[in-house]
Design a protein around this motif. Structure first.
Motif, PDB file in Angstrom:
ATOM      1  N   GLY A 206      16.452   0.615   8.531  1.00 31.71           N
ATOM      2  CA  GLY A 206      14.712   0.508   7.368  1.00 31.71           C
ATOM      3  C   GLY A 206      14.441  -0.261   8.666  1.00 31.71           C
ATOM      4  N   GLY A 207      13.391  -1.131   7.394  1.00 31.53           N
ATOM      5  CA  GLY A 207      12.866  -1.968   8.472  1.00 31.53           C
ATOM      6  C   GLY A 207      13.734  -3.076   9.207  1.00 31.53           C
ATOM      7  N   ARG A 223       8.651  -3.143  11.698  1.00 33.98           N
ATOM      8  CA  ARG A 223       8.751  -3.359  10.215  1.00 33.98           C
ATOM      9  C   ARG A 223       9.007  -3.683   9.284  1.00 33.98           C
ATOM     10  N   ARG A 224       8.801  -4.734   8.273  1.00 36.86           N
ATOM     11  CA  ARG A 224       8.789  -4.292   7.121  1.00 36.86           C
ATOM     12  C   ARG A 224       7.599  -4.483   6.057  1.00 36.86           C
ATOM     13  N   LEU A 225       6.844  -3.567   5.997  1.00 38.07           N
ATOM     14  CA  LEU A 225       5.636  -3.806   5.712  1.00 38.07           C
ATOM     15  C   LEU A 225       5.707  -3.584   3.703  1.00 38.07           C
ATOM     16  N   ARG A 226       5.835  -4.311   3.272  1.00 38.49           N
ATOM     17  CA  ARG A 226       5.633  -4.079   1.886  1.00 38.49           C
ATOM     18  C   ARG A 226       4.064  -3.711   1.063  1.00 38.49           C
ATOM     19  N   ARG A 227       5.028  -2.965   0.537  1.00 33.61           N
ATOM     20  CA  ARG A 227       3.868  -1.588  -0.645  1.00 33.61           C
ATOM     21  C   ARG A 227       4.030  -2.672  -2.238  1.00 33.61           C
ATOM     22  N   GLN A 228       3.353  -2.149  -2.727  1.00 33.86           N
ATOM     23  CA  GLN A 228       3.335  -2.249  -4.480  1.00 33.86           C
ATOM     24  C   GLN A 228       3.147  -0.324  -5.137  1.00 33.86           C
ATOM     25  N   PRO A 275       8.505 -11.279   0.087  1.00 31.07           N
ATOM     26  CA  PRO A 275       9.080 -11.214  -0.345  1.00 31.07           C
ATOM     27  C   PRO A 275       8.818  -9.837  -1.200  1.00 31.07           C
ATOM     28  N   LEU A 276      10.078  -9.034  -1.854  1.00 28.98           N
ATOM     29  CA  LEU A 276       9.382  -7.997  -2.927  1.00 28.98           C
ATOM     30  C   LEU A 276       9.239  -8.217  -4.155  1.00 28.98           C
ATOM     31  N   GLY A 306       5.438  -2.899 -12.498  1.00 32.71           N
ATOM     32  CA  GLY A 306       4.895  -2.469 -11.505  1.00 32.71           C
ATOM     33  C   GLY A 306       6.499  -2.765 -10.330  1.00 32.71           C
ATOM     34  N   TRP A 307       6.250  -2.382  -9.131  1.00 29.59           N
ATOM     35  CA  TRP A 307       7.182  -2.623  -8.939  1.00 29.59           C
ATOM     36  C   TRP A 307       6.755  -3.438  -6.706  1.00 29.59           C
ATOM     37  N   ALA A 308       7.477  -3.251  -5.842  1.00 30.34           N
ATOM     38  CA  ALA A 308       7.259  -3.543  -4.514  1.00 30.34           C
ATOM     39  C   ALA A 308       8.516  -3.166  -4.058  1.00 30.34           C
ATOM     40  N   GLY A 309       8.220  -2.589  -2.481  1.00 27.81           N
ATOM     41  CA  GLY A 309       8.965  -1.884  -1.208  1.00 27.81           C
ATOM     42  C   GLY A 309       8.545  -2.099   0.004  1.00 27.81           C
ATOM     43  N   TYR A 310       9.619  -2.192   0.569  1.00 26.41           N
ATOM     44  CA  TYR A 310       9.273  -2.092   2.022  1.00 26.41           C
ATOM     45  C   TYR A 310       9.110  -0.457   2.749  1.00 26.41           C
ATOM     46  N   TYR A 311       8.087  -0.756   3.353  1.00 29.51           N
ATOM     47  CA  TYR A 311       7.973   0.852   4.138  1.00 29.51           C
ATOM     48  C   TYR A 311       8.529   0.309   6.058  1.00 29.51           C
ATOM     49  N   ASP A 312       9.107   1.091   6.098  1.00 28.14           N
ATOM     50  CA  ASP A 312       9.762   0.590   7.166  1.00 28.14           C
ATOM     51  C   ASP A 312       8.771   1.025   8.598  1.00 28.14           C
ATOM     52  N   GLU A 313       7.891   0.716   8.267  1.00 22.79           N
ATOM     53  CA  GLU A 313       6.661   1.046   9.213  1.00 22.79           C
ATOM     54  C   GLU A 313       6.688   0.904  11.168  1.00 22.79           C
TER      55      GLU A 313
END
Length: 386
Positions: A206-207, A223-228, A275-276, A306-313
């Motif tokens: 992943g990221g 890079r790791r992009l945080r999305r919610q 941070p997630l 809700g929650w947060a996760g990473y895109y492997d951008e």
């Protein structure tokens, strides 16, 4: 020191699907899937909204997604009775104002030419598809009835079970460095001091894949992009079979159990390597008002969690990076999906297995997604990213 034929670094959906296809095509191969966190608390695979769509702006992405939809439609046969995945094909609905409509229509025509049944809807038809939606500022929308969404955790579990049933060895550990013999890798060095030797290596982390590639002297723009994701309970719930709906702004929502909605969009509070942690204020400050403008009844709702996760951008062209890693004869990558890993993984990882075992792609030609494109400038720019 442990040894295997193929070491897959990363135990999310992409890593597990890679192991699955390798062993399905080459029974008896010794494949190890190395995952640093067996709880999967930060794994992108289980933290997405599970969307599967075929409405893209490039023919290759449409073909990949079309093929993945067919795989998920027959997941019981593909992954075994234990691998049944609920695929809710309620469709994807893209909304457009006047300036966006020509581009959406072009994408719809390209999809139809590629065998994907995308329809063009009028504002009145849009309001029928999503009761209560205000289409007053829209000129049209595109709808694909075979799009939909999956439960991400069940997809990960199904691929992991299927890979294990075929003989994949699941191990816990974090690869931090590598040793070479000439131009090829010989072993991965782990954070706990252990080592795993292999004939071939796959970076599917992943990221974090960009960081691992840098250890090999390769540059990957990942890079790791945080999305919610935000879970809301409307006072007046929408029907449970409405499509996943994408506003012209990129804000999107889909049904969830019990009348709830999942709502997502990039906010100013998100960014790289954060941070997630779910940020409740992001919804209240940036998403609630535009959501209520689009569907006025959603002005009254309860924000539950809700929650947060990473895109492997992939920070350059937002497309998957798949293929042989330049400069390393026995290393391969499958990363940079930019939020599309779950939907593209069945097709892309099958192609990667073909490349590794046969030396070329057999089903879909994924050559344009190779990591060498960044050095040559042959980028694959995808306009339909949300």
């Amino acid at each position: 020191m442990r040894r295997c034929d193929v070491l897959v670094i990363g135990g999310g959906v992409v890593g597990q699907a890679t192991a699955f296809w390798l062993l399905r095509k080459a029974p008896g191969l010794e494949v190890v899937v190395l995952e640093r966190d067996p709880t999967y608390r930060e794994a992108s695979s289980g933290l997405s909204t599970g969307g599967i769509r075929q409405q893209f702006g490039t023919r290759l992405n449409i073909e990949i997604a079309r093929d993945a939809v067919r795989f998920y439609e027959r997941s019981r046969e593909e992954l075994g009775t234990e691998g049944e995945i609920a695929f809710r094909q309620h469709g994807y609905l893209f909304l457009a104002r006047s300036g966006q409509w020509p581009m959406l229509r072009e994408r719809a025509a390209l999809a139809r030419a590629t065998g994907v049944p995308v329809e063009e809807l009028s504002p009145a038809e849009i309001e029928q598809a999503v009761p209560g939606l205000d289409a007053g500022d829209l000129v049209g929308g595109t709808f694909c009835p075979t799009d939909g969404y999956l439960d991400p955790a069940s997809v990960l579990a199904a691929f992991r079970r299927a890979a294990k049933a075929l003989g994949a060895r699941q191990e816990t550990g974090e690869a931090t460095a590598f040793e070479r013999t000439g131009t090829e890798l010989s072993r991965a060095l782990l954070a706990d001091g252990g080592e795993i030797a292999a004939d071939r290596f796959v970076l599917a982390a992943g990221g974090l894949s960009g960081r691992l590639a840098a250890e090999l002297g390769a540059s990957l723009p990942v890079r790791r992009l945080r999305r919610q994701v935000h879970v809301v309970m409307p006072r007046l719930p929408l029907p449970g079979d409405i499509p996943l709906t994408i506003d012209p702004s990129g804000l999107h929502f889909r049904p969830e159990a019990g009348g709830r909605l999942l709502v997502a969009h990039t906010t100013r509070r998100d960014g790289y390597d954060l941070p997630l942690e779910w940020d409740r204020e992001a919804f209240l400050e940036e998403l609630w008002e535009p959501l209520a403008r689009r569907v006025p009844s959603l002005a009254e709702l309860r924000l539950e969690h809700g929650w947060a996760g990473y895109y492997d951008e992939n920070t350059v062209d937002h497309n998957a990076i798949v293929g042989s890693l330049p400069g390393v004869g026995n290393a391969y990558v499958a990363t940079g999906f930019s939020g599309h890993g779950l939907m593209q993984s069945p097709s892309v990882t099958r192609g990667l297995a073909e490349l590794m075992l046969e030396g070329h792609y057999e089903t879909l030609d994924l050559t344009p997604l190779g990591p060498d494109r960044f050095a040559t400038g042959r980028l694959i720019v995808e306009p339909a990213v949300i």
